[in-house]
Design a protein around this motif. Structure first.
Motif, PDB file in Angstrom:
ATOM      1  N   ARG A 178      52.096 -43.388  39.473  1.00 34.09           N
ATOM      2  CA  ARG A 178      53.410 -43.871  39.898  1.00 34.09           C
ATOM      3  C   ARG A 178      53.372 -44.601  41.236  1.00 34.09           C
ATOM      4  O   ARG A 178      54.361 -45.211  41.623  1.00 34.09           O
ATOM      5  CB  ARG A 178      54.392 -42.689  39.976  1.00 34.09           C
TER       6      ARG A 178
ATOM      7  N   ASP B 181      47.841 -35.358  35.156  1.00 36.95           N
ATOM      8  CA  ASP B 181      49.039 -35.929  35.754  1.00 36.95           C
ATOM      9  C   ASP B 181      49.836 -34.885  36.521  1.00 36.95           C
ATOM     10  O   ASP B 181      50.961 -34.518  36.146  1.00 36.95           O
ATOM     11  CB  ASP B 181      49.918 -36.601  34.694  1.00 36.95           C
TER      12      ASP B 181
ATOM     13  N   SER C  74      52.967 -30.110  37.006  1.00 36.11           N
ATOM     14  CA  SER C  74      53.017 -31.238  36.081  1.00 36.11           C
ATOM     15  C   SER C  74      54.086 -32.229  36.511  1.00 36.11           C
ATOM     16  O   SER C  74      55.267 -31.858  36.632  1.00 36.11           O
ATOM     17  CB  SER C  74      53.312 -30.751  34.660  1.00 36.11           C
ATOM     18  N   GLN C  75      53.687 -33.478  36.717  1.00 32.24           N
ATOM     19  CA  GLN C  75      54.657 -34.506  37.089  1.00 32.24           C
ATOM     20  C   GLN C  75      55.546 -34.895  35.906  1.00 32.24           C
ATOM     21  O   GLN C  75      56.693 -35.285  36.103  1.00 32.24           O
ATOM     22  CB  GLN C  75      53.926 -35.753  37.596  1.00 32.24           C
ATOM     23  N   THR C  76      55.031 -34.824  34.701  1.00 33.28           N
ATOM     24  CA  THR C  76      55.837 -35.221  33.546  1.00 33.28           C
ATOM     25  C   THR C  76      56.866 -34.155  33.187  1.00 33.28           C
ATOM     26  O   THR C  76      58.012 -34.471  32.857  1.00 33.28           O
ATOM     27  CB  THR C  76      54.925 -35.487  32.334  1.00 33.28           C
ATOM     28  N   ARG C  77      56.474 -32.897  33.272  1.00 29.46           N
ATOM     29  CA  ARG C  77      57.392 -31.808  32.905  1.00 29.46           C
ATOM     30  C   ARG C  77      58.121 -31.233  34.121  1.00 29.46           C
ATOM     31  O   ARG C  77      59.104 -30.517  33.963  1.00 29.46           O
ATOM     32  CB  ARG C  77      56.629 -30.683  32.195  1.00 29.46           C
TER      33      ARG C  77
END
Length: 392
Positions: free
Chosen positions: A71, A145, A174-177
């Motif tokens: 990101r 990630d 976790s960056q996504t969750r």
């Protein structure tokens, strides 16, 4: 026949113009995804960035920082604790928008407890880590990630009130969750990583921690566990370990005893294999002996940037030296191939105090440094490094 050829030509022209338009649009979109203030910086000096103030967000000198390569953002986790601060949130800084984001509210002290396996957790819903000093023990794992946190809340006095919390896990965020996971998740206690430094080995795809030896986070069964790759140790506390993506090794700077040497650790060929250490005494401009200062690696130019405190020493009656608190910090380049320091003459800074918050942003090709006094809003500085005039 001529009409068919004309139609084909017109169709090709339309396709070509459409392709050019899409390419131009993509180029504009890419250009718009960068911050022009960072692109157009004057080189080799720190420039303060204009960022909006965020209510409730203050710089934590005991916190660590990692760069999210997916990101292009900075991720900060860590707290001063000592019973006066309970910040166990993840804070993210977007260099393009020059904006801070806090991912979730800090957990109240009343939520601190031990789970059914004796692991220290906080939070009223999903498990969160306790507020803790992280120092340089924060690394970003691009494969999974998210953040790897190698730290222990030894300076959080609430632990004395919760004797059932006998295990202090490492953590993955976790960056996504936007969820935390304890490591290892087998219920076993990880190594005692208080004061550890961490970095991610891109070539071998493994997170590495340095505290009383080199540890590597390897997959075992359903979870990940720390494996000791090397028993050799050369540092006590307040040091920083940074990965060198050009050479595939790690450089360690600073130490509790105040140091200006550089220690290089070259890992083994496979995760878990023992590596080798090398001590270096750099030449060039004399760098101050110091500790707890920020370091980052310029993956475009293959050098390190460090901002050590200008530590002075007082000779005691016993004949031993006592380090005084630095009144300023200077900025140096460390060139590994030449094994020398180069001081940036126009890049001195006010005293930074304890600071493990700097990263290299390869999208803008700048170093980003987060400073600020405790209990005050963080300040972001940027430096664009130009080696050409430094080599003359």
């Amino acid at each position: 026949m001529h009409r068919l050829v004309d139609d084909m030509f017109r169709n090709c022209l339309v396709i070509g113009l459409t392709t050019l338009t899409l390419a131009a649009t993509t180029h504009v979109a890419a250009a718009n995804s960068l911050n022009p203030d960072l692109i157009n910086l004057a080189p080799n000096r720190w420039v303060r960035q204009d960022t909006p103030q965020v209510k409730g967000l203050s710089r934590q000198p005991h916190a660590g920082l990692a760069y999210d390569s997916k990101r292009g953002t900075l991720l900060i986790f860590g707290s001063n604790t000592h019973g006066t601060d309970w910040d166990n949130s993840v804070h993210e800084f977007d260099p393009v928008a020059a904006r801070w984001t806090t991912h979730y509210p800090a957990a109240p002290p009343t939520s601190y407890r031990a789970d059914d396996k004796g692991r220290a957790i906080a939070g009223e819903q999903r498990p969160l880590p306790w507020a803790m000093h992280t120092y340089a023990g924060v690394a970003y794992d691009p494969q999974r990630d998210g953040l790897i946190i190698t730290a222990r809340p030894e300076h959080n006095p609430i632990g004395k009130k919760i004797p059932a919390a006998t295990i202090h896990p490492s953590w993955f965020y976790s960056q996504t969750r936007r969820e935390w996971q304890m490591l290892p998740d087998s219920g076993q206690a990880p190594p005692k990583f208080f004061g550890a430094a961490a970095a991610y080995d891109e070539r071998r795809g493994v997170a590495v921690a340095y505290r009383w030896g080199i540890w590597e986070l390897l997959p075992h069964g359903a979870g990940h566990e720390w494996v000791k790759a090397s028993k050799e140790n050369h540092h006590q506390l307040h040091y920083t370990m940074v990965y060198d993506s050009h050479r595939g090794n790690f450089a360690v700077f600073g130490d509790y005893r105040n140091s200006n040497e550089v220690w290089i650790y070259t890992p083994g060929p496979r995760p878990g294999d023992e590596g080798r250490w090398e001590e270096r005494q750099p030449g060039g401009d004399p760098a101050p002996r110091s500790q707890q200062f920020p370091v980052a690696f310029d993956r475009d130019q293959g050098v390190f940037l460090l901002v050590p405190g200008n530590t002075e020493f007082e000779l005691q009656p016993s004949g031993r030296e006592r380090a005084l608190k630095p009144k300023s910090n200077s900025t140096f380049v460390y060139a590994p191939d030449d094994n020398r320091y180069i001081r940036l003459r126009d890049a001195d800074m006010p005293a930074l105090g304890m600071n493990f918050m700097m990263a290299y942003d390869p999208r803008h090709k700048v170093f980003l440094l987060v400073t600020g006094k405790p209990a005050q809003a963080p300040t972001v500085w940027a430096l664009k490094l130009d080696l050409a005039p430094l080599k003359r």
